[in-house]
Write a protein that holds these residues in place. Structure first.
Motif, short mmCIF file in Angstrom:
data_model
loop_
_atom_site.label_atom_id
_atom_site.label_comp_id
_atom_site.label_asym_id
_atom_site.label_seq_id
_atom_site.Cartn_x
_atom_site.Cartn_y
_atom_site.Cartn_z
N LEU A 1 0.54 -6.73 5.83
CA LEU A 1 0.28 -5.44 5.18
C LEU A 1 1.59 -4.67 5.14
N CYS A 2 2.01 -4.28 3.94
CA CYS A 2 3.27 -3.56 3.75
C CYS A 2 2.96 -2.13 3.33
N TYR A 3 2.98 -1.21 4.29
CA TYR A 3 2.71 0.19 4.00
C TYR A 3 4.02 0.91 3.65
N VAL A 4 3.95 1.76 2.63
CA VAL A 4 5.12 2.55 2.22
C VAL A 4 4.72 4.01 2.24
N ASP A 5 5.31 4.76 3.19
CA ASP A 5 5.04 6.19 3.29
C ASP A 5 5.97 6.94 2.35
N ASP A 6 5.40 7.55 1.35
CA ASP A 6 6.18 8.23 0.30
C ASP A 6 6.47 9.67 0.69
N GLY A 7 7.10 9.87 1.85
CA GLY A 7 7.48 11.21 2.28
C GLY A 7 6.29 12.11 2.57
N SER A 8 5.29 11.60 3.24
CA SER A 8 4.08 12.40 3.53
C SER A 8 4.40 13.58 4.44
N HIS A 9 3.61 14.66 4.29
CA HIS A 9 3.79 15.87 5.09
C HIS A 9 2.77 15.98 6.20
N VAL B 1 0.85 -1.20 0.00
CA VAL B 1 0.00 0.00 0.00
C VAL B 1 0.88 1.25 0.00
N PRO B 2 1.11 1.89 -1.16
CA PRO B 2 1.81 3.18 -1.17
C PRO B 2 0.92 4.26 -0.56
N CYS B 3 1.52 5.12 0.26
CA CYS B 3 0.75 6.17 0.95
C CYS B 3 1.44 7.51 0.79
N TYR B 4 0.66 8.52 0.46
CA TYR B 4 1.17 9.89 0.43
C TYR B 4 0.08 10.82 0.93
N ASN B 5 0.28 11.36 2.10
CA ASN B 5 -0.68 12.26 2.74
C ASN B 5 -2.07 11.62 2.84
N GLU B 6 -2.11 10.45 3.45
CA GLU B 6 -3.36 9.69 3.58
C GLU B 6 -3.82 9.62 5.04
N GLU B 7 -3.46 10.62 5.84
CA GLU B 7 -3.81 10.61 7.26
C GLU B 7 -5.32 10.46 7.47
N ALA B 8 -6.12 11.11 6.63
CA ALA B 8 -7.57 11.15 6.85
C ALA B 8 -8.24 9.82 6.58
N VAL B 9 -7.59 8.92 5.83
CA VAL B 9 -8.28 7.71 5.40
C VAL B 9 -7.56 6.42 5.77
N ILE B 10 -6.30 6.49 6.21
CA ILE B 10 -5.51 5.29 6.38
C ILE B 10 -6.08 4.38 7.47
N GLY B 11 -6.62 4.95 8.54
CA GLY B 11 -7.21 4.13 9.59
C GLY B 11 -8.43 3.37 9.11
N ARG B 12 -9.29 4.06 8.37
CA ARG B 12 -10.49 3.42 7.82
C ARG B 12 -10.13 2.34 6.80
N ASP C 1 3.61 -15.31 -0.92
CA ASP C 1 3.57 -16.11 -2.14
C ASP C 1 2.85 -15.36 -3.26
N ALA C 2 1.95 -14.48 -2.87
CA ALA C 2 1.24 -13.60 -3.80
C ALA C 2 1.21 -12.20 -3.20
N VAL C 3 1.24 -11.19 -4.06
CA VAL C 3 1.29 -9.81 -3.61
C VAL C 3 0.21 -9.02 -4.32
N ILE C 4 -0.55 -8.24 -3.56
CA ILE C 4 -1.57 -7.35 -4.14
C ILE C 4 -1.13 -5.91 -3.91
N ILE C 5 -1.18 -5.11 -4.96
CA ILE C 5 -0.90 -3.68 -4.86
C ILE C 5 -2.22 -2.94 -4.87
N MET C 6 -2.41 -2.04 -3.92
CA MET C 6 -3.65 -1.26 -3.89
C MET C 6 -3.42 0.08 -3.23
N ASP C 7 -4.26 1.06 -3.58
CA ASP C 7 -4.17 2.40 -3.02
C ASP C 7 -4.86 2.46 -1.67
#
Length: 330
Positions: A36-44, A7-18, A87-93
């Motif tokens: 769950l593999c979260y990647v914070d892309d330098g969020s502000h 899960v790539p994340c950039y400024n997703e504070e408002a929705v990441i918990g939900r 064994d399998a990887v899903i990419i999602m926003d």
């Protein structure tokens, strides 16, 4: 079987918990081990503290890493794929435009032996102008590039371990994942789903970003624009030769006359503009070569929960404990 969700994340504070809550509600009843593999892309905003809290709350099923700055979604997806161990990887926003409810269907298709399972977004609900422009773009780009891009097929997909290993082995710095997904091939299946509205926050894709992304798709997998520049130049040279012969013939038959000023200016401006376009096109390719020769890492990791990208060719130490992940420098 182990399933990884990147899960790539950039400024997703408002929705990441939900998002995390809805995702776990789908995954928990399934008979699979997951991470769950979260990647914070330098969020502000407060995205990184939220990820820290999620990793602490759900130890063993949540991993995260944070970039030193905003490197873009392509490096974020690459970092997630390198980190994932499933064994399998899903990419999602993280904005819930990729419905978690589709994961079960993706797993069912994966169990049938498919290496790529693509959730293809329909255009229902989009503005008519955007739909028309998107279809025209895909029709045009597929006549140029060496792989096929499918309208609506984005990053929301399941990849087998074989497909993931193939993707992370590709060393190029300028990455266009839509093309890379198609380039690696393997057994692929897709299904349509209706586009969901963004739950919170605002889109990171502006008009300029979309234009740049479209240009990346046009030139990332072929050199045909350069060949087109050659053909255009030869055509113009031929037309100029024919025009010169016509002018000479008119001068011989009817005497010398002054050419039209407007015609002359139009030709000069037109050819000058065409030359600038061709120079820009050549410069774009040279610029990509320039970045590739630098061999800089795709991203720098500022912080993680201990899960470092596993498939990185090298991890060079840098001052203050910052981890550099990416290709070896010359």
């Amino acid at each position: 079987m182990k399933l990884s969700i990147v899960v790539p994340c950039y400024n997703e504070e408002a929705v990441i918990g939900r998002f995390d809550e809805q995702l776990r509600a789908v995954l928990d009843p399934l008979a699979v081990e997951y991470e769950l593999c979260y990647v914070d892309d330098g969020s502000h905003d407060g995205t990184l503290p939220r990820l820290r809290a999620l990793a602490h709350q759900h130890r063993g099923t949540t991993r995260y890493l944070s970039f030193s700055r905003n490197f873009g979604k392509e490096p974020a997806m690459l970092a997630g794929l390198r980190t994932a161990t499933g064994d399998a990887v899903i990419i999602m926003d993280a904005d819930l435009q990729h419905p978690p409810e589709l994961i079960e269907k993706m797993l069912d298709l994966y169990q049938l032996g498919h290496d790529q399972v693509i959730a293809r977004r329909s255009r229902d609900g989009d503005r008519r102008l955007r739909t028309v422009l998107s279809r025209l773009y895909y029709r045009a780009v597929n006549t140029w590039i060496d792989v096929e891009l499918v309208d609506g097929a984005g990053d929301f997909r399941l990849l087998s371990r074989k497909a993931v290993d193939a993707l992370v082995s590709l060393p190029e710095y300028n990455r266009f994942s839509k093309g890379l997904f198609s380039w690696i091939g393997f057994d692929t299946v897709s299904f349509d789903y209706r586009n969901a509205a963004r739950e919170a926050g605002e889109t990171k894709w502006r008009f300029g970003s979309l234009v740049n992304y479209g240009i990346d798709g046009m030139i990332s997998f072929n050199c045909r624009p350069l060949r087109a520049a050659i053909y255009t130049g030869l055509s113009l040279a031929s037309l100029a030769t024919l025009y010169a012969l016509w002018v000479i013939g008119v001068a011989v038959v009817g005497g010398v006359t002054a050419p039209g000023y407007v015609t002359l200016v139009a030709i000069i401006v037109g050819l000058g503009g065409l030359q600038m376009v061709m120079l820009g096109l050549i410069g774009e390719y040279i610029g990509r070569i320039y970045y590739e020769t630098k061999r800089r890492p795709h991203f720098l990791v500022k912080e993680s929960d201990g899960a470092t990208p596993a498939a990185a060719p090298v991890r060079a130490p840098t001052p203050s404990g910052t981890a550099a992940v990416g290709p070896r420098s010359p």
